[in-house]
Design a protein around this motif. Structure first.
Motif, PDB file in Angstrom:
ATOM      1  N   LEU A  60       0.753  -1.227   0.217  1.00  0.00           N
ATOM      2  CA  LEU A  60       0.016  -0.117  -0.119  1.00  0.00           C
ATOM      3  C   LEU A  60       0.781   1.268  -0.104  1.00  0.00           C
ATOM      4  CD1 LEU A  60      -2.975   1.027   0.222  1.00  0.00           C
ATOM      5  CD2 LEU A  60      -2.882   0.945   2.615  1.00  0.00           C
ATOM      6  N   SER A  61       2.051   1.108   0.704  1.00  0.00           N
ATOM      7  CA  SER A  61       2.788   2.422   0.669  1.00  0.00           C
ATOM      8  C   SER A  61       3.556   2.723  -0.636  1.00  0.00           C
ATOM      9  CB  SER A  61       3.798   2.118   1.757  1.00  0.00           C
ATOM     10  OG  SER A  61       4.908   3.189   1.764  1.00  0.00           O
ATOM     11  N   SER A  62       3.697   1.420  -1.107  1.00  0.00           N
ATOM     12  CA  SER A  62       4.569   1.442  -2.391  1.00  0.00           C
ATOM     13  C   SER A  62       3.442   2.199  -3.637  1.00  0.00           C
ATOM     14  CB  SER A  62       4.903   0.378  -3.094  1.00  0.00           C
ATOM     15  OG  SER A  62       3.802  -0.683  -3.528  1.00  0.00           O
ATOM     16  N   LEU A  63       2.113   1.958  -3.340  1.00  0.00           N
ATOM     17  CA  LEU A  63       1.207   2.808  -4.263  1.00  0.00           C
ATOM     18  C   LEU A  63       1.154   4.161  -3.917  1.00  0.00           C
ATOM     19  CD1 LEU A  63      -1.902   0.361  -4.257  1.00  0.00           C
ATOM     20  CD2 LEU A  63      -0.261   0.655  -5.972  1.00  0.00           C
ATOM     21  N   TYR A  64       1.295   4.857  -2.739  1.00  0.00           N
ATOM     22  CA  TYR A  64       1.320   6.086  -2.602  1.00  0.00           C
ATOM     23  C   TYR A  64       2.569   6.686  -2.998  1.00  0.00           C
ATOM     24  CZ  TYR A  64      -3.036   6.016   0.357  1.00  0.00           C
ATOM     25  OH  TYR A  64      -4.221   6.045   0.590  1.00  0.00           O
ATOM     26  N   LYS A  97      -8.952   0.176   1.938  1.00  0.00           N
ATOM     27  CA  LYS A  97      -7.413   0.732   1.844  1.00  0.00           C
ATOM     28  C   LYS A  97      -7.228   1.006   0.177  1.00  0.00           C
ATOM     29  CE  LYS A  97      -5.581  -2.067   5.627  1.00  0.00           C
ATOM     30  NZ  LYS A  97      -4.616  -3.173   5.891  1.00  0.00           N
ATOM     31  N   LEU A  98      -7.361   0.202  -0.619  1.00  0.00           N
ATOM     32  CA  LEU A  98      -7.309   0.547  -1.989  1.00  0.00           C
ATOM     33  C   LEU A  98      -8.266   1.668  -2.375  1.00  0.00           C
ATOM     34  CD1 LEU A  98      -5.429  -0.474  -4.127  1.00  0.00           C
ATOM     35  CD2 LEU A  98      -7.165  -2.295  -4.931  1.00  0.00           C
ATOM     36  N   LYS A  99      -9.578   1.585  -2.030  1.00  0.00           N
ATOM     37  CA  LYS A  99     -10.476   2.799  -2.656  1.00  0.00           C
ATOM     38  C   LYS A  99      -9.959   3.999  -1.938  1.00  0.00           C
ATOM     39  CE  LYS A  99     -14.708  -0.183  -2.571  1.00  0.00           C
ATOM     40  NZ  LYS A  99     -15.870  -0.473  -1.937  1.00  0.00           N
ATOM     41  N   ASP A 100      -9.512   4.036  -0.948  1.00  0.00           N
ATOM     42  CA  ASP A 100      -8.759   5.339  -0.283  1.00  0.00           C
ATOM     43  C   ASP A 100      -7.547   5.823  -0.924  1.00  0.00           C
ATOM     44  OD1 ASP A 100     -10.748   5.429   1.660  1.00  0.00           O
ATOM     45  OD2 ASP A 100      -9.463   4.681   3.390  1.00  0.00           O
ATOM     46  N   TRP A 101      -6.540   4.858  -1.448  1.00  0.00           N
ATOM     47  CA  TRP A 101      -5.488   5.368  -2.390  1.00  0.00           C
ATOM     48  C   TRP A 101      -6.302   5.656  -3.422  1.00  0.00           C
ATOM     49  CZ3 TRP A 101      -4.078   2.566  -7.125  1.00  0.00           C
ATOM     50  CH2 TRP A 101      -3.153   3.222  -7.650  1.00  0.00           C
ATOM     51  N   ILE A 102      -7.149   5.002  -4.253  1.00  0.00           N
ATOM     52  CA  ILE A 102      -7.606   5.537  -5.425  1.00  0.00           C
ATOM     53  C   ILE A 102      -8.123   6.997  -5.528  1.00  0.00           C
ATOM     54  CG2 ILE A 102      -9.505   5.053  -7.426  1.00  0.00           C
ATOM     55  CD1 ILE A 102      -8.827   2.320  -6.756  1.00  0.00           C
ATOM     56  N   LYS A 103      -9.225   7.285  -4.477  1.00  0.00           N
ATOM     57  CA  LYS A 103      -9.719   8.379  -4.247  1.00  0.00           C
ATOM     58  C   LYS A 103      -8.707   9.708  -3.888  1.00  0.00           C
ATOM     59  CE  LYS A 103     -11.461   9.360  -0.096  1.00  0.00           C
ATOM     60  NZ  LYS A 103     -12.312   9.330   0.956  1.00  0.00           N
ATOM     61  N   ARG A 104      -7.685   9.199  -3.049  1.00  0.00           N
ATOM     62  CA  ARG A 104      -6.368  10.335  -2.923  1.00  0.00           C
ATOM     63  C   ARG A 104      -5.769  10.658  -3.888  1.00  0.00           C
ATOM     64  NH1 ARG A 104      -5.608   7.172   2.980  1.00  0.00           N
ATOM     65  NH2 ARG A 104      -7.053   8.321   4.182  1.00  0.00           N
ATOM     66  N   LEU A 122       8.246   7.604   0.849  1.00  0.00           N
ATOM     67  CA  LEU A 122       8.415   6.625   1.283  1.00  0.00           C
ATOM     68  C   LEU A 122       7.757   6.738   2.914  1.00  0.00           C
ATOM     69  CD1 LEU A 122      12.217   6.022   0.152  1.00  0.00           C
ATOM     70  CD2 LEU A 122      10.207   4.831  -0.314  1.00  0.00           C
ATOM     71  N   SER A 123       7.385   5.614   3.263  1.00  0.00           N
ATOM     72  CA  SER A 123       6.920   5.530   4.910  1.00  0.00           C
ATOM     73  C   SER A 123       5.667   6.392   4.983  1.00  0.00           C
ATOM     74  CB  SER A 123       7.740   5.718   5.778  1.00  0.00           C
ATOM     75  OG  SER A 123       8.773   4.869   5.561  1.00  0.00           O
ATOM     76  N   SER A 124       4.714   6.242   4.024  1.00  0.00           N
ATOM     77  CA  SER A 124       3.662   7.208   3.848  1.00  0.00           C
ATOM     78  C   SER A 124       2.655   7.397   5.118  1.00  0.00           C
ATOM     79  CB  SER A 124       2.744   6.709   2.795  1.00  0.00           C
ATOM     80  OG  SER A 124       1.277   7.327   2.744  1.00  0.00           O
ATOM     81  N   LYS A 125       2.474   8.459   5.713  1.00  0.00           N
ATOM     82  CA  LYS A 125       1.779   8.590   6.805  1.00  0.00           C
ATOM     83  C   LYS A 125       0.129   7.948   6.802  1.00  0.00           C
ATOM     84  CE  LYS A 125       3.818  12.238   9.359  1.00  0.00           C
ATOM     85  NZ  LYS A 125       3.636  13.766   9.831  1.00  0.00           N
ATOM     86  N   TYR A 126      -0.304   7.831   5.447  1.00  0.00           N
ATOM     87  CA  TYR A 126      -1.490   7.110   5.303  1.00  0.00           C
ATOM     88  C   TYR A 126      -1.561   5.813   5.250  1.00  0.00           C
ATOM     89  CZ  TYR A 126      -3.341  11.395   2.235  1.00  0.00           C
ATOM     90  OH  TYR A 126      -3.628  12.325   1.986  1.00  0.00           O
ATOM     91  N   VAL A 127      -0.426   5.235   5.496  1.00  0.00           N
ATOM     92  CA  VAL A 127      -0.236   3.893   5.706  1.00  0.00           C
ATOM     93  C   VAL A 127       0.308   3.491   7.336  1.00  0.00           C
ATOM     94  CG1 VAL A 127       0.748   1.554   5.028  1.00  0.00           C
ATOM     95  CG2 VAL A 127      -0.020   3.496   3.371  1.00  0.00           C
ATOM     96  N   TYR A 128       1.209   4.213   7.554  1.00  0.00           N
ATOM     97  CA  TYR A 128       2.118   3.925   8.701  1.00  0.00           C
ATOM     98  C   TYR A 128       1.955   4.864  10.014  1.00  0.00           C
ATOM     99  CZ  TYR A 128       4.815   0.714   5.887  1.00  0.00           C
ATOM    100  OH  TYR A 128       5.084  -0.197   4.793  1.00  0.00           O
TER     101      TYR A 128
END
Length: 128
Positions: A60-64, A97-104, A122-128
């Motif tokens: 998920l972080s890699s997608l961000y 989680k995936l829908k949020d990444w797409i929307k963001r 790297l180490s996105s606050k959306y994930v960690y």
């Protein structure tokens, strides 16, 4: 069982998949950069939606990071390509989680000045 990579910075989809379902640590610092490419994104999305995947936060972080890097590049063709991909993925996304990444990501594409490394790096606050 140690997963062997032919080249850790150019992993094959099979190697990435084997690692996704292993308990192995990340093979190299900033490895998100090695797995991110348009061909791998659909596969990465399946990992995020699979409860059996051992590394969903990493993927998920890699997608961000992927979205952030494209927006920072300011490459119109790449931004359009990502926009098309997001629309395709949106139709199949099941997890929040995936829908949020797409929307963001769609928001960031429309508002690139809102980019913040803390969320899109790297180490996105959306994930960690």
């Amino acid at each position: 069982m140690k997963i062997l990579f032919r080249d850790v910075w150019n992993p094959t989809s099979l190697e990435i998949s084997e690692w996704a379902y292993s308990n192995e640590k990340i093979p190299d610092q900033d490895w998100e950069l090695a797995v991110n490419n348009y061909e791998n994104i659909p596969m990465i999305c399946t990992f995020i939606e699979d409860e059996k995947c051992c590394h969903t936060a990493f993927f998920l972080s890699s997608l961000y990071v992927f979205t952030g890097d494209i927006v920072r590049s300011n490459d119109v063709k790449e931004i359009e390509k990502l926009s098309v991909l997001l629309s395709k993925l949106e139709m199949r996304a099941k997890s929040e989680k995936l829908k949020d990444w797409i929307k963001r990501s769609k928001y960031l594409l429309q508002h690139p000045k809102s980019y913040d490394y803390a969320y899109w790096g790297l180490s996105s606050k959306y994930v960690y």
